[in-house]
Motif scaffolding. Structure first.
Motif, PDB file in Angstrom:
ATOM      1  N   VAL A  55      -3.015   0.171  -1.037  1.00 27.18           N
ATOM      2  CA  VAL A  55      -4.177   0.509  -0.231  1.00 27.18           C
ATOM      3  C   VAL A  55      -5.011   1.486  -1.052  1.00 27.18           C
ATOM      4  O   VAL A  55      -4.529   2.540  -1.450  1.00 27.18           O
ATOM      5  N   ILE A 114      -4.043   4.772   4.975  1.00 27.54           N
ATOM      6  CA  ILE A 114      -3.046   4.166   4.090  1.00 27.54           C
ATOM      7  C   ILE A 114      -1.797   3.782   4.880  1.00 27.54           C
ATOM      8  O   ILE A 114      -1.294   2.655   4.765  1.00 27.54           O
ATOM      9  N   THR A 156      -2.543   0.870   7.426  1.00 29.67           N
ATOM     10  CA  THR A 156      -2.762  -0.412   6.745  1.00 29.67           C
ATOM     11  C   THR A 156      -1.441  -0.970   6.232  1.00 29.67           C
ATOM     12  O   THR A 156      -1.165  -2.167   6.383  1.00 29.67           O
TER      13      THR A 156
END
Length: 72
Positions: free
Chosen positions: A43, A22, A25
Motif C-alpha cells: 500500500v 495502510i 487496505t
C-alpha cells in the motif's frame, strides 16, 4: 501481489491516518484473497503538492476546496 496506490493532497493526512489507510487496505486484501496475501500486500500513500493535481480541466488547491492542511 495486491497493490494499492493512494494519492492525497499534501498536508491533509497525519501519520496516524496514513497508517489507518495502510492497515484497512491490507485487511481488505486479506478479506478478498485470504491471509496468504498479507506479506505480499503493498500500500503506497503518496502526497501530491498543493496545486499539482486537478479534475475536469481545473487545477485544484486546498484553498479552492476550502480545506486547510493538517500538521504532522
Amino acid at each position: 501481489m495486491p497493490f494499492a496506490n493512494y494519492k492525497f493532497p499534501e498536508g491533509i493526512l497525519d501519520h496516524a491516518r496514513k497508517e489507518e489507510i495502510i492497515h484497512r487496505t491490507t485487511a481488505m486484501f486479506v478479506e478478498y484473497f485470504g491471509e496468504g496475501v498479507r506479506p505480499y500486500s503493498m500500500v503506497l500513500v503518496e502526497e501530491v503538492a498543493d496545486g499539482g493535481w486537478g479534475r475536469a480541466d481545473e487545477t485544484l488547491t486546498l484553498e479552492k476546496m476550502g480545506m486547510a492542511p493538517k500538521a504532522g
